[in-house]
Design a protein around this motif. Structure first.
Motif, PDB file in Angstrom:
ATOM      1  N   MET A  70       0.835  -1.180   0.000  1.00 32.21           N
ATOM      2  CA  MET A  70       0.000   0.000   0.000  1.00 32.21           C
ATOM      3  C   MET A  70       0.882   1.245   0.000  1.00 32.21           C
ATOM      4  O   MET A  70       1.818   1.363   0.773  1.00 32.21           O
ATOM      5  CB  MET A  70      -0.891  -0.024   1.237  1.00 32.21           C
ATOM      6  N   ASN A  71       0.554   2.177  -0.881  1.00 28.98           N
ATOM      7  CA  ASN A  71       1.310   3.413  -0.971  1.00 28.98           C
ATOM      8  C   ASN A  71       0.761   4.416   0.040  1.00 28.98           C
ATOM      9  O   ASN A  71      -0.331   4.937  -0.105  1.00 28.98           O
ATOM     10  CB  ASN A  71       1.226   3.970  -2.389  1.00 28.98           C
ATOM     11  N   VAL A  72       1.541   4.687   1.074  1.00 27.30           N
ATOM     12  CA  VAL A  72       1.104   5.566   2.156  1.00 27.30           C
ATOM     13  C   VAL A  72       1.375   7.038   1.827  1.00 27.30           C
ATOM     14  O   VAL A  72       0.714   7.922   2.359  1.00 27.30           O
ATOM     15  CB  VAL A  72       1.810   5.116   3.452  1.00 27.30           C
ATOM     16  N   ILE A  73       2.304   7.308   0.936  1.00 25.82           N
ATOM     17  CA  ILE A  73       2.706   8.693   0.678  1.00 25.82           C
ATOM     18  C   ILE A  73       1.584   9.520   0.047  1.00 25.82           C
ATOM     19  O   ILE A  73       1.430  10.696   0.381  1.00 25.82           O
ATOM     20  CB  ILE A  73       3.996   8.752  -0.185  1.00 25.82           C
ATOM     21  N   ASN A  74       0.779   8.930  -0.826  1.00 24.61           N
ATOM     22  CA  ASN A  74      -0.281   9.709  -1.477  1.00 24.61           C
ATOM     23  C   ASN A  74      -1.311  10.253  -0.490  1.00 24.61           C
ATOM     24  O   ASN A  74      -1.594  11.452  -0.510  1.00 24.61           O
ATOM     25  CB  ASN A  74      -0.947   8.904  -2.587  1.00 24.61           C
ATOM     26  N   PRO A  75      -1.877   9.423   0.393  1.00 22.81           N
ATOM     27  CA  PRO A  75      -2.816  10.005   1.362  1.00 22.81           C
ATOM     28  C   PRO A  75      -2.165  10.998   2.313  1.00 22.81           C
ATOM     29  O   PRO A  75      -2.807  11.966   2.734  1.00 22.81           O
ATOM     30  CB  PRO A  75      -3.370   8.801   2.129  1.00 22.81           C
ATOM     31  N   VAL A  76      -0.899  10.799   2.630  1.00 23.54           N
ATOM     32  CA  VAL A  76      -0.193  11.755   3.490  1.00 23.54           C
ATOM     33  C   VAL A  76      -0.075  13.097   2.768  1.00 23.54           C
ATOM     34  O   VAL A  76      -0.347  14.153   3.356  1.00 23.54           O
ATOM     35  CB  VAL A  76       1.200  11.212   3.902  1.00 23.54           C
ATOM     36  N   MET A  77       0.294  13.067   1.505  1.00 21.72           N
ATOM     37  CA  MET A  77       0.424  14.309   0.736  1.00 21.72           C
ATOM     38  C   MET A  77      -0.926  15.019   0.593  1.00 21.72           C
ATOM     39  O   MET A  77      -1.009  16.240   0.733  1.00 21.72           O
ATOM     40  CB  MET A  77       1.020  14.044  -0.647  1.00 21.72           C
ATOM     41  N   TRP A  78      -1.988  14.270   0.322  1.00 20.26           N
ATOM     42  CA  TRP A  78      -3.328  14.859   0.236  1.00 20.26           C
ATOM     43  C   TRP A  78      -3.699  15.504   1.569  1.00 20.26           C
ATOM     44  O   TRP A  78      -4.235  16.613   1.600  1.00 20.26           O
ATOM     45  CB  TRP A  78      -4.370  13.798  -0.138  1.00 20.26           C
ATOM     46  N   SER A  79      -3.427  14.814   2.653  1.00 19.51           N
ATOM     47  CA  SER A  79      -3.772  15.336   3.980  1.00 19.51           C
ATOM     48  C   SER A  79      -2.986  16.594   4.306  1.00 19.51           C
ATOM     49  O   SER A  79      -3.554  17.570   4.837  1.00 19.51           O
ATOM     50  CB  SER A  79      -3.521  14.270   5.045  1.00 19.51           C
ATOM     51  N   VAL A  80      -1.705  16.605   4.021  1.00 17.67           N
ATOM     52  CA  VAL A  80      -0.879  17.791   4.251  1.00 17.67           C
ATOM     53  C   VAL A  80      -1.402  18.952   3.411  1.00 17.67           C
ATOM     54  O   VAL A  80      -1.563  20.074   3.905  1.00 17.67           O
ATOM     55  CB  VAL A  80       0.608  17.498   3.935  1.00 17.67           C
ATOM     56  N   HIS A  81      -1.687  18.678   2.145  1.00 16.12           N
ATOM     57  CA  HIS A  81      -2.151  19.719   1.232  1.00 16.12           C
ATOM     58  C   HIS A  81      -3.474  20.323   1.714  1.00 16.12           C
ATOM     59  O   HIS A  81      -3.603  21.545   1.835  1.00 16.12           O
ATOM     60  CB  HIS A  81      -2.300  19.135  -0.176  1.00 16.12           C
ATOM     61  N   VAL A  82      -4.425  19.468   2.004  1.00 13.61           N
ATOM     62  CA  VAL A  82      -5.740  19.948   2.446  1.00 13.61           C
ATOM     63  C   VAL A  82      -5.639  20.614   3.815  1.00 13.61           C
ATOM     64  O   VAL A  82      -6.260  21.658   4.057  1.00 13.61           O
ATOM     65  CB  VAL A  82      -6.765  18.790   2.443  1.00 13.61           C
ATOM     66  N   GLY A  83      -4.864  20.045   4.708  1.00 10.38           N
ATOM     67  CA  GLY A  83      -4.710  20.632   6.042  1.00 10.38           C
ATOM     68  C   GLY A  83      -4.145  22.040   5.986  1.00 10.38           C
ATOM     69  O   GLY A  83      -4.661  22.951   6.644  1.00 10.38           O
ATOM     70  N   PHE A  84      -3.095  22.232   5.207  1.00 13.73           N
ATOM     71  CA  PHE A  84      -2.522  23.570   5.100  1.00 13.73           C
ATOM     72  C   PHE A  84      -3.430  24.517   4.324  1.00 13.73           C
ATOM     73  O   PHE A  84      -3.466  25.713   4.607  1.00 13.73           O
ATOM     74  CB  PHE A  84      -1.111  23.526   4.502  1.00 13.73           C
ATOM     75  N   ALA A  85      -4.179  23.993   3.373  1.00 13.57           N
ATOM     76  CA  ALA A  85      -5.140  24.838   2.654  1.00 13.57           C
ATOM     77  C   ALA A  85      -6.206  25.362   3.615  1.00 13.57           C
ATOM     78  O   ALA A  85      -6.544  26.555   3.597  1.00 13.57           O
ATOM     79  CB  ALA A  85      -5.782  24.056   1.510  1.00 13.57           C
ATOM     80  N   VAL A  86      -6.716  24.487   4.468  1.00 12.72           N
ATOM     81  CA  VAL A  86      -7.720  24.899   5.446  1.00 12.72           C
ATOM     82  C   VAL A  86      -7.123  25.924   6.410  1.00 12.72           C
ATOM     83  O   VAL A  86      -7.750  26.952   6.709  1.00 12.72           O
ATOM     84  CB  VAL A  86      -8.275  23.670   6.206  1.00 12.72           C
ATOM     85  N   LEU A  87      -5.924  25.672   6.892  1.00 12.84           N
ATOM     86  CA  LEU A  87      -5.258  26.596   7.808  1.00 12.84           C
ATOM     87  C   LEU A  87      -5.050  27.956   7.156  1.00 12.84           C
ATOM     88  O   LEU A  87      -5.361  28.996   7.742  1.00 12.84           O
ATOM     89  CB  LEU A  87      -3.914  26.020   8.276  1.00 12.84           C
ATOM     90  N   TRP A  88      -4.544  27.965   5.918  1.00 11.11           N
ATOM     91  CA  TRP A  88      -4.228  29.229   5.252  1.00 11.11           C
ATOM     92  C   TRP A  88      -5.499  30.009   4.911  1.00 11.11           C
ATOM     93  O   TRP A  88      -5.603  31.194   5.222  1.00 11.11           O
ATOM     94  CB  TRP A  88      -3.383  28.987   4.004  1.00 11.11           C
ATOM     95  N   VAL A  89      -6.457  29.349   4.288  1.00  8.39           N
ATOM     96  CA  VAL A  89      -7.702  30.034   3.920  1.00  8.39           C
ATOM     97  C   VAL A  89      -8.409  30.548   5.182  1.00  8.39           C
ATOM     98  O   VAL A  89      -8.859  31.696   5.231  1.00  8.39           O
ATOM     99  CB  VAL A  89      -8.630  29.112   3.094  1.00  8.39           C
ATOM    100  N   GLY A  90      -8.487  29.723   6.209  1.00 12.40           N
ATOM    101  CA  GLY A  90      -9.117  30.154   7.451  1.00 12.40           C
ATOM    102  C   GLY A  90      -8.410  31.339   8.077  1.00 12.40           C
ATOM    103  O   GLY A  90      -9.051  32.267   8.590  1.00 12.40           O
ATOM    104  N   SER A  91      -7.096  31.343   8.039  1.00 12.99           N
ATOM    105  CA  SER A  91      -6.320  32.450   8.613  1.00 12.99           C
ATOM    106  C   SER A  91      -6.554  33.743   7.848  1.00 12.99           C
ATOM    107  O   SER A  91      -6.736  34.809   8.450  1.00 12.99           O
ATOM    108  CB  SER A  91      -4.832  32.105   8.606  1.00 12.99           C
ATOM    109  N   VAL A  92      -6.547  33.658   6.525  1.00 13.13           N
ATOM    110  CA  VAL A  92      -6.780  34.855   5.707  1.00 13.13           C
ATOM    111  C   VAL A  92      -8.179  35.414   5.983  1.00 13.13           C
ATOM    112  O   VAL A  92      -8.353  36.619   6.203  1.00 13.13           O
ATOM    113  CB  VAL A  92      -6.593  34.544   4.206  1.00 13.13           C
ATOM    114  N   LEU A  93      -9.169  34.540   5.979  1.00 12.67           N
ATOM    115  CA  LEU A  93     -10.538  34.994   6.226  1.00 12.67           C
ATOM    116  C   LEU A  93     -10.705  35.532   7.645  1.00 12.67           C
ATOM    117  O   LEU A  93     -11.394  36.541   7.854  1.00 12.67           O
ATOM    118  CB  LEU A  93     -11.531  33.866   5.950  1.00 12.67           C
ATOM    119  N   PHE A  94     -10.078  34.900   8.621  1.00  7.38           N
ATOM    120  CA  PHE A  94     -10.158  35.377   9.999  1.00  7.38           C
ATOM    121  C   PHE A  94      -9.581  36.782  10.127  1.00  7.38           C
ATOM    122  O   PHE A  94     -10.199  37.668  10.729  1.00  7.38           O
ATOM    123  CB  PHE A  94      -9.441  34.415  10.949  1.00  7.38           C
TER     124      PHE A  94
END
Length: 152
Positions: free
Chosen positions: A1-25
Motif C-alpha cells: 500500500m502506498n502511504v505517501i499519497n494520502p499523506v500528501m493529500w492530507s498535508v495539502h488539504v490541512g494547510f489549505a484549510v489553515l491558510w484560507v481560514g487564517s486569511v478569512l479570519f
C-alpha cells in the motif's frame, strides 16, 4: 500500500484549510476593529506576524505536497490539455496571487505598526486582504470542482 499519497493529500488539504481560514479570519474578524482603532498595535502585530508565517510555511507545504500530487497524477499534456489540468493550473495561479496579496498586506501593516500607527496601515492593507480573501474563496471553489469528477 502506498502511504505517501494520502499523506500528501492530507498535508495539502490541512494547510489549505489553515491558510484560507487564517486569511478569512484576519480579514473578517481582525481588520474591522483595526480600522476602527479598537485593537492594540501589539495584538495586531502578533496576528499579522502569525498570518505571514502561516502563509510562508503553507507555501513550502503546498509546493511539496502539490508538486507530488501533480507529478504523480498528471503529465504535462494532462495539465495543459484537460479540464482537470486547467483547474490545477488555475489553483496554482490563484495561490500565487493570494500569497502575494497576503505578503503585501502584511508588509503594509507591519510597516505602519512599526511607526506606531494603526488605522492608516489597516486602510492601506484592506484592499489586499479583501483580494486575498476573494482569491482564497476561489481556491475553495476550484478545489471543489477538482473533487467532483462527475462535473468534468
Amino acid at each position: 500500500m502506498n502511504v505517501i499519497n494520502p499523506v500528501m493529500w492530507s498535508v495539502h488539504v490541512g494547510f489549505a484549510v489553515l491558510w484560507v481560514g487564517s486569511v478569512l479570519f484576519v480579514t473578517l474578524a481582525v481588520l474591522p476593529p483595526a480600522l476602527r482603532g479598537e485593537i492594540g498595535t501589539t495584538a495586531l502585530g502578533s496576528v499579522v506576524g502569525r498570518l505571514r508565517w502561516i502563509t510562508r510555511i503553507s507555501a513550502v507545504a503546498f509546493v511539496l505536497s502539490g508538486g507530488h500530487m501533480a507529478g504523480t497524477l498528471y503529465t504535462f499534456e494532462a495539465l495543459t490539455g484537460t479540464p482537470r489540468g486547467h483547474l490545477v493550473l488555475t489553483m496554482l495561479g490563484l495561490w500565487f496571487v493570494g500569497t502575494g496579496l497576503v505578503e503585501v498586506a502584511g508588509s503594509k501593516l507591519a510597516d505602519g505598526l512599526d511607526a506606531d500607527k494603526l488605522r492608516e496601515p489597516a486602510r492601506e492593507a484592506k484592499p489586499f486582504l479583501y483580494g486575498a480573501s476573494a482569491v482564497s474563496l476561489g481556491l475553495i471553489v476550484t478545489a471543489g470542482l477538482l473533487a467532483s469528477p462527475s462535473l468534468l
